[in-house]
Write a protein that holds these residues in place. Structure first.
Motif, PDB file in Angstrom:
ATOM      1  N   ALA A   1       0.835  -1.211   0.000  1.00 57.90           N
ATOM      2  CA  ALA A   1       0.000   0.000   0.000  1.00 57.90           C
ATOM      3  C   ALA A   1       0.862   1.250   0.000  1.00 57.90           C
ATOM      4  N   THR A   2       1.956   1.218   0.757  1.00 51.18           N
ATOM      5  CA  THR A   2       2.859   2.374   0.796  1.00 51.18           C
ATOM      6  C   THR A   2       3.503   2.606  -0.557  1.00 51.18           C
ATOM      7  N   VAL A   3       4.013   1.527  -1.155  1.00 47.87           N
ATOM      8  CA  VAL A   3       4.654   1.649  -2.463  1.00 47.87           C
ATOM      9  C   VAL A   3       3.644   2.075  -3.518  1.00 47.87           C
ATOM     10  N   ALA A   4       2.438   1.501  -3.476  1.00 52.79           N
ATOM     11  CA  ALA A   4       1.405   1.854  -4.448  1.00 52.79           C
ATOM     12  C   ALA A   4       1.088   3.345  -4.384  1.00 52.79           C
ATOM     13  N   SER A   5       0.943   3.857  -3.179  1.00 48.68           N
ATOM     14  CA  SER A   5       0.641   5.281  -3.022  1.00 48.68           C
ATOM     15  C   SER A   5       1.784   6.138  -3.561  1.00 48.68           C
ATOM     16  N   GLU A   6       3.018   5.754  -3.232  1.00 44.85           N
ATOM     17  CA  GLU A   6       4.170   6.524  -3.693  1.00 44.85           C
ATOM     18  C   GLU A   6       4.276   6.523  -5.220  1.00 44.85           C
ATOM     19  N   ARG A   7       4.074   5.358  -5.825  1.00 49.66           N
ATOM     20  CA  ARG A   7       4.241   5.277  -7.277  1.00 49.66           C
ATOM     21  C   ARG A   7       3.042   5.827  -8.028  1.00 49.66           C
ATOM     22  N   ASP A   8       1.871   5.795  -7.416  1.00 53.85           N
ATOM     23  CA  ASP A   8       0.736   6.497  -8.021  1.00 53.85           C
ATOM     24  C   ASP A   8       1.043   7.986  -8.152  1.00 53.85           C
ATOM     25  N   LYS A   9       1.745   8.533  -7.168  1.00 53.81           N
ATOM     26  CA  LYS A   9       2.085   9.957  -7.189  1.00 53.81           C
ATOM     27  C   LYS A   9       3.293  10.235  -8.085  1.00 53.81           C
ATOM     28  N   ALA A  10       4.248   9.311  -8.089  1.00 55.03           N
ATOM     29  CA  ALA A  10       5.505   9.555  -8.801  1.00 55.03           C
ATOM     30  C   ALA A  10       5.366   9.390 -10.306  1.00 55.03           C
ATOM     31  N   TYR A  11       4.508   8.467 -10.742  1.00 54.53           N
ATOM     32  CA  TYR A  11       4.384   8.170 -12.164  1.00 54.53           C
ATOM     33  C   TYR A  11       3.065   8.692 -12.708  1.00 54.53           C
ATOM     34  N   ASP A  12       3.036   8.836 -13.998  1.00 55.27           N
ATOM     35  CA  ASP A  12       1.833   9.347 -14.666  1.00 55.27           C
ATOM     36  C   ASP A  12       0.918   8.175 -15.007  1.00 55.27           C
ATOM     37  N   LEU A  13       0.329   7.554 -13.977  1.00 58.50           N
ATOM     38  CA  LEU A  13      -0.459   6.343 -14.152  1.00 58.50           C
ATOM     39  C   LEU A  13      -1.939   6.651 -14.318  1.00 58.50           C
ATOM     40  N   ARG A  14      -2.530   6.057 -15.322  1.00 53.69           N
ATOM     41  CA  ARG A  14      -3.968   6.200 -15.526  1.00 53.69           C
ATOM     42  C   ARG A  14      -4.746   5.288 -14.575  1.00 53.69           C
ATOM     43  N   TYR A  15      -4.162   4.146 -14.241  1.00 58.84           N
ATOM     44  CA  TYR A  15      -4.851   3.143 -13.437  1.00 58.84           C
ATOM     45  C   TYR A  15      -4.160   3.014 -12.091  1.00 58.84           C
ATOM     46  N   SER A  16      -4.892   3.319 -11.038  1.00 59.84           N
ATOM     47  CA  SER A  16      -4.332   3.443  -9.700  1.00 59.84           C
ATOM     48  C   SER A  16      -3.882   2.090  -9.153  1.00 59.84           C
ATOM     49  N   LEU A  17      -2.630   2.033  -8.713  1.00 61.89           N
ATOM     50  CA  LEU A  17      -2.121   0.831  -8.077  1.00 61.89           C
ATOM     51  C   LEU A  17      -2.809   0.592  -6.742  1.00 61.89           C
ATOM     52  N   ALA A  18      -3.059   1.655  -6.004  1.00 67.77           N
ATOM     53  CA  ALA A  18      -3.727   1.532  -4.709  1.00 67.77           C
ATOM     54  C   ALA A  18      -5.109   0.905  -4.858  1.00 67.77           C
TER      55      ALA A  18
END
Length: 312
Positions: free
Chosen positions: A250-267
């Motif tokens: 969950a921590t990594v998902a939140s960080e990478r959702d913010k860091a990358y330009d992702l259309r589909y949320s990892l969280a």
């Protein structure tokens, strides 16, 4: 490449989930090719371009491209293949085996332009059509190569943070991409903290054996079950070492959702995570066999070219 047996008349409604009215939209055949490996058809049903392979009078959808937005992944399982982003220790290099129309690889390239993305596709004709109709092009940090995936890995010295496996021809996974020896080659090409994500069809008799075979090499296995409107797909995430705990993911998902330009949320994807114990007979058939090469690897590599060709 997307594995689902559907007649084209039901394609838009069933696969894309865009409603019965959309299924009546005009469909145009843009191009067809008979390659060494596939009978390939490219259709347009605005705003989508659809690549299919013919097999036994049915059409198997390999890729769907939204011409209005090249970062849309219309088929749900392709979105969940990107869940691997929250498992990898770092994300500097990504390999995809089974490019098809290249939608997953291109989405990752557009979202993480500083990561090196390499996509391997057996059929040169498929790559040519993906460049022509699916918005795929050669760019810095994005490489397409027409090779067999196992041969490519066997001859490569590179390691990858993420390896995606989505290689189908119609309803079939090539046998040499399903064995313990193949997954050992995959494991040997993972960087520290690396992870494998694979689209596994749960409707085949080999499903339990496929999962058991993966687990024989990469003991940590997690499922993401997705629905395309007609049936379910399982995206399998597998890795070595200690289990990635839910809080850490969950921590990594939140960080990478913010860091990358992702259309589909990892969280958001994380909510669908399911741990799998291959020794639990309620989850995996106790009689399922680990799939292995039944001849020496050198013979396997020599036979791949012949095996990959279409049946007469």
């Amino acid at each position: 490449m997307f594995i689902r047996s559907l007649f084209l008349g039901a394609l838009a409604g069933a696969v894309l989930g865009i409603g019965a009215a959309s299924a009546q939209q005009k469909e145009t055949l843009l191009e067809s090719q008979e390659s060494l490996y596939n009978n390939i058809y490219v259709y347009q049903r605005s705003p989508y371009v659809i690549m299919t392979f013919g097999h036994n009078k049915q059409l198997y959808t390999e890729s769907v491209f939204d011409t209005g937005d090249d970062r849309v992944l219309p088929v749900p399982y392709t979105q969940f293949m990107t869940a691997a982003l929250m498992y990898a220790g770092k994300v500097n290099s990504i390999l995809e085996i089974g490019s098809g129309g290249g939608r997953i690889a291109w989405y990752l390239h557009r979202s993480l332009p500083n990561a090196r993305v390499t996509s391997i596709e057996l059929d040169p004709a498929v790559l040519a059509l993906s460049r022509k109709y699916f918005g795929i092009r050669d760019e810095q940090n994005f490489d397409l190569e027409a090779r067999d995936g196992r041969v490519f890995l066997s001859q490569s010295k590179d390691k990858y943070d993420i390896i995606l496996i989505d290689a189908y021809r119609g309803p079939f996974v090539p046998f040499h991409l399903m064995t313990r020896e193949f997954y050992q080659i995959v494991k040997d090409h993972l960087a520290d903290g690396g992870v494998v994500a694979q689209n596994v069809d749960p409707n085949t008799m080999l499903f339990d054996s496929a999962v058991k075979t993966i687990g024989a090499v990469l003991p940590q296995i997690e499922f993401y079950k997705t629905s395309d409107g007609s049936d379910d797909n399982i995206v399998t995430v597998a890795y070595d070492g200690a289990e990635r705990k839910a809080d850490d993911l969950a921590t990594v998902a939140s960080e990478r959702d913010k860091a990358y330009d992702l259309r589909y949320s990892l969280a958001s994807m994380l909510a669908e995570r399911k741990r799998v114990d291959i020794n639990n007979t309620q989850a995996i058939d106790a009689n399922a066999k680990v799939l292995t090469d039944d001849f020496a690897p050198v013979d396997a590599l020599k036979s791949i070219e012949q095996h990959n060709r279409k049946m007469p």
